[in-house]
Design an enzyme around this catalytic site. Structure first.
Site: not given
Ligand SMILES: [Zn+2]
Ligand SMILES: [Zn+2]
Length: 397
Positions: A83, A141
């Site tokens: 991401d 994440e």
């Molecule tokens: Zn980051």
């Molecule tokens: Zn990262």
């Protein structure tokens, strides 16, 4: 000749160029957490081209695939996150983000490209690998939740991996340095929201109301005593209030005030105590000022704790690639990382791969609009992951 230069490399120059090309493609097309559909499609397509059978839609937009398994042996999971961030890129490079307000400003484009490169190398040797490598391309994440979503969708089942490894490009480390830190490596991340309710009044007549602004100001100051007075001075802890909102005009005492922020800590015992310490201070100050406080205190990421035995494997692999003197063992940050969710279930190690190059002006930190890496770190990361996986499986490097 240095050891690093003397070893046989796993990747040819065209393969390294392909990793960089994939990274640039992903960099130009960033996608936010749980929206990584183009990225996941690219990953799945490339894994299929290697003869693998990727499973898509794992944890919403994640991709899983297995390499090897032809010979009996353990299973090792390698993870990359996919991401990007809601930031406008300010770099003027040919591969700059083509999406306004979106940017791969943490380097997850690098991680995905590296793991695809690793997949290509391992697929070539699939028949002789003594065990299996599970490739895990994880969404979300940054927002949190991606790792847990993949775990809920079976990333750690059938069979359960015996170990997990991942890497992050690292802008506080120069290119050519690698961080392998046994034990606590990245902090636990909690986040909190507090709404303080008093009684609004005319600014000239505070005694007729109950001022939540003065109350929240004392809360913010008092919360700092968690670090300075309640935790041992030998433990790391950060309390940051990052947003405060209240009021509509200079002459009105508002009825409510609001804040949010984050706490960071390494020590598991202190992490357990933090919610209570936090709530005790907030509620105590609220009561002292005649206000009411509503607290929403949430766990965001566990601490990222590297297993010492897995670190020895990653360290040996890294030393082969960059030389023993370039492997550092004391890199730590109060930043958090949801790879910690995997490490909660299986032993493993999260590796920091130096990506900074001051001579090229590549010095901007993660999450900065000018963040960029020296792409030579991609080959180093891929080489280390391949060697770490093979060392773990027992097949040598
Ligand atoms: Zn980051
Ligand atoms: Zn990262």
């Amino acid at each position: 000749m240095s050891t690093a230069a003397a070893i046989r490399r796993s990747f040819t120059d065209p393969e390294l160029a392909e990793i960089a090309a994939v990274r640039r493609d992903l960099h130009a097309h960033p996608e936010l957490a749980f929206e990584e559909t183009r990225t996941a499609a690219l990953v799945a397509e490339r894994l299929q081209a290697l003869g693998l059978e990727p499973r898509t839609g794992v944890g919403k937009t994640g991709v899983l695939a297995t390499v090897g398994g032809g010979r009996p042996g353990p299973t090792v999971l390698l993870r990359a996150d996919m991401d990007a961030l809601p930031i406008q890129e300010e770099n003027d490079v040919p591969y700059r983000s083509s999406v306004p307000g979106r940017m791969h400003a943490c380097g997850h484009d690098c991680h995905t490209a590296v793991l695809l490169g690793v997949a290509r190398h391992l697929a070539r040797e699939a028949g002789t690998l003594p065990g299996a490598v599970r490739l895990c391309f994880q969404p979300a994440e940054e927002s949190g939740g991606g790792a847990e979503a993949m775990i809920r969708d079976g990333a750690l089942e059938a069979p359960r991996p015996d170990a997990a490894f991942g890497l992050h490009v690292w802008q506080t480390l120069d290119l050519g340095k690698v961080g392998v830190t046994p034990g606590p490596f990245m902090a636990a991340v909690d986040d909190f929201t507090v709404t303080v309710t008093g009684v609004g009044a005319h600014a000239a007549m505070p005694h007729l109301g109950v001022d939540p602004v003065v109350c929240i100001a004392h809360m913010i100051a008092a919360l700092q005593t968690i670090a300075s007075r309640r935790a041992s001075p030998l433990l790391e802890v950060v309390v940051s209030v990052t947003q405060v909102r209240a009021g509509t005009a200079f002459n009105i005492i508002p009825g409510t005030a609001w804040m949010n922020g984050t706490t960071r800590v390494f020590d598991p015992e202190l992490w357990k105590r933090l919610p209570e310490l936090f709530q005790t201070i907030v509620r105590g100050v609220a009561e002292a000022f005649g206000c009411r406080a509503e607290v929403d205190y949430r766990r965001f990421n566990r601490p990222t704790v590297n297993d010492p035995a897995m670190c020895r494997i990653a360290h040996a692999a890294a030393a082969e690639v960059v030389g023993e003197s370039n492997v550092v063992t004391d890199v730590r940050t109060m930043g958090g990382e949801d790879f910690s969710a995997f490490l909660h279930h299986v032993p493993g190690c999260f590796i920091a791969v130096g990506s900074r190059n001051a001579e090229k002006g590549l010095v901007w930190e993660h999450h900065h609009p000018r963040f960029d890496v020296d792409e030579a770190c991609l080959g180093i990361g891929a080489e280390i992951l391949v060697r770490t996986a093979k060392r773990f499986l027992g097949g040598g490097a």
